[in-house]
Write an enzyme that holds these catalytic residues in place. Structure first.
Site, PDB file in Angstrom:
ATOM      1  CG  PHE A  93      85.362 -67.607  29.994  1.00  0.00           C
ATOM      2  CD1 PHE A  93      86.330 -67.037  30.798  1.00  0.00           C
ATOM      3  CD2 PHE A  93      85.538 -68.907  29.576  1.00  0.00           C
ATOM      4  CE1 PHE A  93      87.452 -67.752  31.181  1.00  0.00           C
ATOM      5  CE2 PHE A  93      86.656 -69.640  29.951  1.00  0.00           C
ATOM      6  CZ  PHE A  93      87.612 -69.053  30.754  1.00  0.00           C
ATOM      7  CB  CYS A  94      79.662 -63.764  30.792  1.00  0.00           C
ATOM      8  SG  CYS A  94      80.170 -62.800  32.201  1.00  0.00           S
ATOM      9  CB  ALA A  95      79.734 -68.278  27.575  1.00  0.00           C
ATOM     10  CB  CYS A 103      80.668 -63.206  35.392  1.00  0.00           C
ATOM     11  SG  CYS A 103      79.326 -62.974  34.269  1.00  0.00           S
TER      12      CYS A 103
END
Ligand SMILES: Cc1ncc(COP(=O)(O)O)c(C=O)c1O
Length: 459
Positions: free
Chosen positions: A371-373, A391
């Site tokens: 989740f791009c985290a 991602c």
């Protein structure tokens, strides 16, 4: 229950009646449970854009009637967004492409020598622009409670050298959905003379946001997560740093005058205000769509929208809690308040496989990955067994193999109860009975191949 908190029906969104094929060939209504990535367009937004489209014209540069009308609508959209965010006098609204663009714009405008503070739990869009712009960044460790977040910031700011400082913080996590103590963090930052930018990409679609009450200096959000998928976003807030900075893009619209000098150079006077950072032809439809969404959400009433979403979140968390193989990811503990965003892993399942089965066997669209985290999900999962791709899903691993990725389910103002119920039923059935199809990894995507022969399995 008072009228103002009465629970409203789901708002009308496009795609609510779309039928999608299952692996079996049957068709079912699509359950869009990936609002945190991109929410469906509100019907109201679509209708407003369609009504305006014939009148579309150039902005800020045409003498004709439609150019004037489009310019008025563009500037009016700015005022609508300012009202929606409850901005202060003197704050400005800059239209951008999305949150990532807004935060990169601000990073380019931060005075040299500014020290930036960000928790490692941020989305990459709020984590990365600062160092990329050449600024010093203090990455704060993932806090395990809201109070710990405030204390960690307090300590970091107290230890920081003199000079301009900026905190970038998310309002609601795109991984856990958990709400961050924005007002407390802002008060702490201000006490130390630091400014604050709020990443409201996941907050603004779910909660009323008042910049005035929160006290943040800037705020950023994306139209496509706010039911207005027409390629626009917003950076809003204090003018001083923005007006003093070099324009984000050089080009027409950002200039007051451009003149050839006697020595052969070109001298430019740049605008101040939003135009300074909006060079080029602006995305008038995108801005108008955001304004339409702001009006629609305000008219529906955030009290009612939040009350409805809270019920769906409660139903979801209670339903998942009954499935022992499901582990919900959380920084602040199981009872922490969250928006309609929740990530989890399922014991014995690769998250890509599980998500593929939700789609192919139940017509449910969720997201799997990091989740791009990445730092946050790594912290929450606690180890690193499979290298993730950027991602997205991890590198191919076999169904059943544990993986460093998770499943995210997210919803909002357009979600009917049935989607959450179908999701819970699907999770329960997959966990209990296994997938009804075999899957294979094709070009990074998990796709169904042949139906499982349950009689052989049982025999
Ligand atoms: C919390 C958060 N911040 C920033 C972003 C980036 O938004 P965009 O991709 O619209 O630029 C996202 C997108 O998922 C997000 O969830």
């Amino acid at each position: 229950m008072s009228l103002s908190t009465e629970i409203c029906a789901p708002l009308a969104v496009l795609g609510h009646d779309v039928q999608v094929p299952l692996a079996s060939g049957e068709k079912v209504g699509y359950a869009a449970l990936d609002y945190a990535a991109s929410a469906p367009a509100l019907q109201r937004v679509w209708d407003d854009v369609a009504a305006y489209a014939p009148y579309y014209g150039s902005v800020h540069r045409g003498a004709g009637y439609l150019s004037q009308l489009s310019t008025d609508l563009f500037e009016q959209s700015r005022r609508t967004v300012a009202d929606f965010l409850d901005l202060r006098d003197g704050d400005q609204v800059v239209f951008t492409r999305a949150t990532t663009d807004s935060l990169n714009l601000l990073a380019s405008a931060v005075p040299a020598g500014t020290r930036v503070f960000a928790f490692e739990t941020e989305h990459h869009a709020s984590l990365l622009p600062w160092a990329h712009a050449g600024l010093e960044v203090d990455y704060l460790r993932a806090p395990r409670s809201r109070a710990e977040a405030v204390a960690a910031l307090d300590a970091a700011l107290a230890a920081a050298p003199e000079g301009p400082k900026l905190l970038c913080v998310t309002g609601a996590s795109n991984v856990t959905g958990e709400l961050w103590p924005v007002a407390e963090l802002t008060a702490t930052a201000h006490r130390h003379g630091a400014r604050v930018v709020l990443d409201a990409a996941q907050l603004a679609p779910h909660h009323r946001v008042s910049v005035r009450e929160l006290g943040v200096d800037w705020i950023a959000f994306s139209g496509h997560k706010l039911y207005a998928p027409f390629g626009a976003g917003v950076l809003a807030g204090r003018s001083d740093w923005l007006d003093a900075a070099e324009p984000y893009l050089a080009g027409g619209g950002a200039t007051r005058t451009v003149a050839r000098e006697a020595d052969g150079s070109v001298a430019v006077q740049w605008h101040t205000g939003p135009a300074r950072h909006e060079a080029g032809s602006p995305n008038v439809i995108g801005a108008y769509a955001i304004a339409s969404a702001c009006r629609a959400l305000t008219e529906a009433g955030f009290d009612a929208l939040e009350a409805r979403e809270r019920l769906l979140v409660e139903r979801l968390t209670a339903g998942l809690a009954e499935i022992p193989q499901v582990k919900v990811l959380s920084l602040f503990g199981p009872d922490s308040a969250r928006v309609g965003v929740l990530s989890f892993v399922v014991q014995g399942w690769n998250s890509s496989h599980f998500s593929a089965a939700l789609s192919a066997e139940y017509g449910i669209g969720v997201r799997d990955g990091l989740f791009c985290a990445h730092p946050l999900v790594r912290t929450l999962l606690g180890d690193e067994e499979v290298a993730p791709s950027e991602c997205g899903a991890p590198e191919p691993s076999l169904p059943g193999e544990r993986s460093l990725n998770a499943i995210r389910v997210s919803f909002g103002a357009g979600t009917p109860d049935e989607h959450v119920e179908r999701f819970l039923t699907a999770v329960r059935e997959l966990v209990t009975d296994g997938a009804a199809w075999n899957y294979r990894n094709e070009g990074g995507r998990c796709v169904p191949t042949v139906e499982v022969d349950r009689s052989r399995r049982e025999g």
